[in-house]
Design an enzyme around this catalytic site. Structure first.
Site, PDB file in Angstrom:
ATOM      1  N   PRO A   8       0.782  -1.231   0.000  1.00  0.00           N
ATOM      2  CA  PRO A   8       0.000   0.000   0.000  1.00  0.00           C
ATOM      3  C   PRO A   8       0.815   1.283   0.000  1.00  0.00           C
ATOM      4  O   PRO A   8       1.835   1.396   0.679  1.00  0.00           O
ATOM      5  CB  PRO A   8      -0.843  -0.104   1.273  1.00  0.00           C
ATOM      6  CG  PRO A   8      -0.257  -1.207   2.072  1.00  0.00           C
ATOM      7  CD  PRO A   8       0.451  -2.111   1.116  1.00  0.00           C
ATOM      8  N   ASN A   9       0.320   2.215  -0.770  1.00  0.00           N
ATOM      9  CA  ASN A   9       0.830   3.593  -0.886  1.00  0.00           C
ATOM     10  C   ASN A   9       2.133   3.710  -1.666  1.00  0.00           C
ATOM     11  O   ASN A   9       2.576   4.826  -1.940  1.00  0.00           O
ATOM     12  CB  ASN A   9       0.965   4.260   0.494  1.00  0.00           C
ATOM     13  CG  ASN A   9      -0.385   4.467   1.135  1.00  0.00           C
ATOM     14  OD1 ASN A   9      -1.284   5.010   0.513  1.00  0.00           O
ATOM     15  ND2 ASN A   9      -0.556   4.009   2.360  1.00  0.00           N
ATOM     16  N   ARG A  16       4.291  12.789  -2.205  1.00  0.00           N
ATOM     17  CA  ARG A  16       4.476  13.496  -0.920  1.00  0.00           C
ATOM     18  C   ARG A  16       5.574  12.807  -0.133  1.00  0.00           C
ATOM     19  O   ARG A  16       6.120  11.804  -0.557  1.00  0.00           O
ATOM     20  CB  ARG A  16       3.161  13.465  -0.122  1.00  0.00           C
ATOM     21  CG  ARG A  16       2.200  14.541  -0.554  1.00  0.00           C
ATOM     22  CD  ARG A  16       0.896  14.432   0.219  1.00  0.00           C
ATOM     23  NE  ARG A  16       1.115  14.240   1.654  1.00  0.00           N
ATOM     24  CZ  ARG A  16       0.151  13.850   2.496  1.00  0.00           C
ATOM     25  NH1 ARG A  16      -1.044  13.579   2.049  1.00  0.00           N
ATOM     26  NH2 ARG A  16       0.406  13.713   3.764  1.00  0.00           N
ATOM     27  N   TYR A  21      11.064   9.457   1.734  1.00  0.00           N
ATOM     28  CA  TYR A  21      11.222   8.479   0.651  1.00  0.00           C
ATOM     29  C   TYR A  21      11.969   9.021  -0.570  1.00  0.00           C
ATOM     30  O   TYR A  21      12.137   8.306  -1.555  1.00  0.00           O
ATOM     31  CB  TYR A  21       9.851   7.950   0.218  1.00  0.00           C
ATOM     32  CG  TYR A  21       9.085   7.305   1.359  1.00  0.00           C
ATOM     33  CD1 TYR A  21       9.568   6.160   1.973  1.00  0.00           C
ATOM     34  CD2 TYR A  21       7.903   7.859   1.844  1.00  0.00           C
ATOM     35  CE1 TYR A  21       8.886   5.577   3.031  1.00  0.00           C
ATOM     36  CE2 TYR A  21       7.210   7.286   2.897  1.00  0.00           C
ATOM     37  CZ  TYR A  21       7.710   6.151   3.483  1.00  0.00           C
ATOM     38  OH  TYR A  21       7.050   5.572   4.529  1.00  0.00           O
ATOM     39  N   ASN A  72       8.063  -5.473  -0.704  1.00  0.00           N
ATOM     40  CA  ASN A  72       7.948  -4.354   0.229  1.00  0.00           C
ATOM     41  C   ASN A  72       6.471  -4.293   0.594  1.00  0.00           C
ATOM     42  O   ASN A  72       5.664  -3.766  -0.180  1.00  0.00           O
ATOM     43  CB  ASN A  72       8.407  -3.044  -0.414  1.00  0.00           C
ATOM     44  CG  ASN A  72       8.304  -1.883   0.569  1.00  0.00           C
ATOM     45  OD1 ASN A  72       7.681  -1.994   1.629  1.00  0.00           O
ATOM     46  ND2 ASN A  72       8.920  -0.768   0.217  1.00  0.00           N
ATOM     47  N   ALA A  75       2.932  -0.652   4.912  1.00  0.00           N
ATOM     48  CA  ALA A  75       2.542  -0.675   6.332  1.00  0.00           C
ATOM     49  C   ALA A  75       2.042  -2.057   6.777  1.00  0.00           C
ATOM     50  O   ALA A  75       2.025  -2.347   7.982  1.00  0.00           O
ATOM     51  CB  ALA A  75       1.491   0.386   6.603  1.00  0.00           C
ATOM     52  N   GLU A  96      12.819  -9.104   1.879  1.00  0.00           N
ATOM     53  CA  GLU A  96      11.969  -7.973   2.259  1.00  0.00           C
ATOM     54  C   GLU A  96      12.788  -6.691   2.093  1.00  0.00           C
ATOM     55  O   GLU A  96      13.922  -6.620   2.557  1.00  0.00           O
ATOM     56  CB  GLU A  96      11.558  -8.158   3.729  1.00  0.00           C
ATOM     57  CG  GLU A  96      10.763  -7.020   4.321  1.00  0.00           C
ATOM     58  CD  GLU A  96      10.551  -7.207   5.829  1.00  0.00           C
ATOM     59  OE1 GLU A  96      10.865  -8.302   6.365  1.00  0.00           O
ATOM     60  OE2 GLU A  96      10.104  -6.253   6.476  1.00  0.00           O
ATOM     61  N   HIS A  98      12.732  -2.341   2.321  1.00  0.00           N
ATOM     62  CA  HIS A  98      12.098  -1.071   2.696  1.00  0.00           C
ATOM     63  C   HIS A  98      12.969   0.075   2.240  1.00  0.00           C
ATOM     64  O   HIS A  98      14.190   0.039   2.410  1.00  0.00           O
ATOM     65  CB  HIS A  98      11.882  -0.978   4.211  1.00  0.00           C
ATOM     66  CG  HIS A  98      10.948  -2.022   4.705  1.00  0.00           C
ATOM     67  ND1 HIS A  98       9.597  -1.964   4.485  1.00  0.00           N
ATOM     68  CD2 HIS A  98      11.190  -3.186   5.347  1.00  0.00           C
ATOM     69  CE1 HIS A  98       9.046  -3.052   4.981  1.00  0.00           C
ATOM     70  NE2 HIS A  98       9.986  -3.807   5.506  1.00  0.00           N
ATOM     71  N   SER A 100      12.894   3.112   3.532  1.00  0.00           N
ATOM     72  CA  SER A 100      13.356   3.830   4.723  1.00  0.00           C
ATOM     73  C   SER A 100      13.906   2.839   5.740  1.00  0.00           C
ATOM     74  O   SER A 100      13.644   1.631   5.664  1.00  0.00           O
ATOM     75  CB  SER A 100      12.185   4.614   5.328  1.00  0.00           C
ATOM     76  OG  SER A 100      11.165   3.722   5.756  1.00  0.00           O
ATOM     77  N   ARG A 105      12.509   5.004  12.734  1.00  0.00           N
ATOM     78  CA  ARG A 105      11.282   5.784  12.575  1.00  0.00           C
ATOM     79  C   ARG A 105      10.347   5.577  13.777  1.00  0.00           C
ATOM     80  O   ARG A 105      10.798   5.194  14.848  1.00  0.00           O
ATOM     81  CB  ARG A 105      10.617   5.407  11.243  1.00  0.00           C
ATOM     82  CG  ARG A 105      11.519   5.715  10.039  1.00  0.00           C
ATOM     83  CD  ARG A 105      10.810   5.477   8.730  1.00  0.00           C
ATOM     84  NE  ARG A 105       9.632   6.313   8.592  1.00  0.00           N
ATOM     85  CZ  ARG A 105       8.707   6.152   7.656  1.00  0.00           C
ATOM     86  NH1 ARG A 105       8.837   5.182   6.766  1.00  0.00           N
ATOM     87  NH2 ARG A 105       7.664   6.953   7.584  1.00  0.00           N
TER      88      ARG A 105
HETATM   89  O1  CA2 Z   1      10.158   2.250   3.996  1.00  0.00           O
HETATM   90  C1  CA2 Z   1       9.357   1.559   3.343  1.00  0.00           C
HETATM   91  O2  CA2 Z   1       9.618   1.076   2.244  1.00  0.00           O
HETATM   92  C2  CA2 Z   1       7.941   1.332   3.903  1.00  0.00           C
HETATM   93  O3  CA2 Z   1       7.564  -0.008   3.600  1.00  0.00           O
HETATM   94  C3  CA2 Z   1       7.058   2.328   3.194  1.00  0.00           C
HETATM   95  C4  CA2 Z   1       5.608   2.346   3.681  1.00  0.00           C
HETATM   96  C5  CA2 Z   1       5.557   2.438   5.207  1.00  0.00           C
HETATM   97  O4  CA2 Z   1       4.216   2.299   5.652  1.00  0.00           O
HETATM   98  C6  CA2 Z   1       6.426   1.400   5.897  1.00  0.00           C
HETATM   99  O5  CA2 Z   1       6.378   1.599   7.291  1.00  0.00           O
HETATM  100  C7  CA2 Z   1       7.871   1.493   5.417  1.00  0.00           C
HETATM  101  C8  CA2 Z   1       4.856   3.538   3.057  1.00  0.00           C
HETATM  102  C9  CA2 Z   1       4.904   3.582   1.542  1.00  0.00           C
HETATM  103  C10 CA2 Z   1       4.711   4.938   0.915  1.00  0.00           C
HETATM  104  O6  CA2 Z   1       3.949   5.831   1.693  1.00  0.00           O
HETATM  105  C11 CA2 Z   1       3.749   7.123   1.247  1.00  0.00           C
HETATM  106  C12 CA2 Z   1       3.098   7.989   2.115  1.00  0.00           C
HETATM  107  C13 CA2 Z   1       2.840   9.295   1.745  1.00  0.00           C
HETATM  108  C14 CA2 Z   1       3.232   9.746   0.484  1.00  0.00           C
HETATM  109  C15 CA2 Z   1       3.880   8.877  -0.396  1.00  0.00           C
HETATM  110  C16 CA2 Z   1       4.131   7.568  -0.020  1.00  0.00           C
END
Ligand code: CA2
Length: 144
Positions: A8-9, A16, A21, A72, A75, A96, A98, A100, A105
């Site tokens: 997701p996301n 953003r 990221y 990846n 969340a 796996e 990530h 970040s 965090r």
């Molecule tokens: O660090 C990573 O790759 C994560 O898997 C990225 C996820 C986060 O929930 C994990 O804790 C760590 C989030 C992906 C992208 O989220 C965004 C949020 C706002 C704007 C753009 C992307």
């Protein structure tokens, strides 16, 4: 074939949160991986979903035709026992990734329920983490 599964996301990367990221997009990550895979002689199947069940379905599909998985889970990393169970059902190596450093965090991101069922974990190295995972899996596939 190597499956690259993003949760997701990750489809809105670059839109953003550039402080966390960077300004890289999922399309950039996929293009980097495609170029690296071509040099290694690997074929990549890309999948992204914002839905837990679809990610589980993709893992089940990987059981039939993948040599390795890069995932990846976004969340879902922090709480999806269902994705963990799906990964437990596959025998091929899984890494796996990530973007970040989840350990640097918020506390809720410090734990991954996915890591214990993966061969390895790469975090905090941005988009290059995916390429490093690909290089490692390529070596495992070819040399064991
Ligand atoms: O660090 C990573 O790759 C994560 O898997 C990225 C996820 C986060 O929930 C994990 O804790 C760590 C989030 C992906 C992208 O989220 C965004 C949020 C706002 C704007 C753009 C992307």
């Amino acid at each position: 074939m190597i499956y690259v599964i993003n949760g997701p996301n990750l489809n809105i990367l670059g839109v953003r949160e550039p402080n966390i990221y960077g300004d890289i997009t999922l399309k950039d990550i996929e293009e980097n991986l495609t170029a690296a895979a071509r040099e290694l002689g690997q074929i990549i199947y890309f999948f992204q979903s914002n839905h837990e069940g679809e990610i589980i379905d993709a893992i089940h599909k990987a059981r039939e035709n993948a040599d390795a998985i890069i995932i990846n889970p976004g969340a879902f990393t922090h709480y999806s026992y269902a994705i963990r169970d799906a990964l437990m059902s596959v025998t091929m190596p899984t890494i796996e990734v990530h973007l970040s450093n989840i350990h640097a965090r918020e506390e809720f991101r410090n734990n991954s329920v996915i890591s214990p069922v993966c061969k390895g974990v790469i975090c905090g190295l941005g988009a290059s983490g995916y390429v490093l995972a690909l290089m490692s899996l390529n070596s495992i596939i070819k040399n064991g």
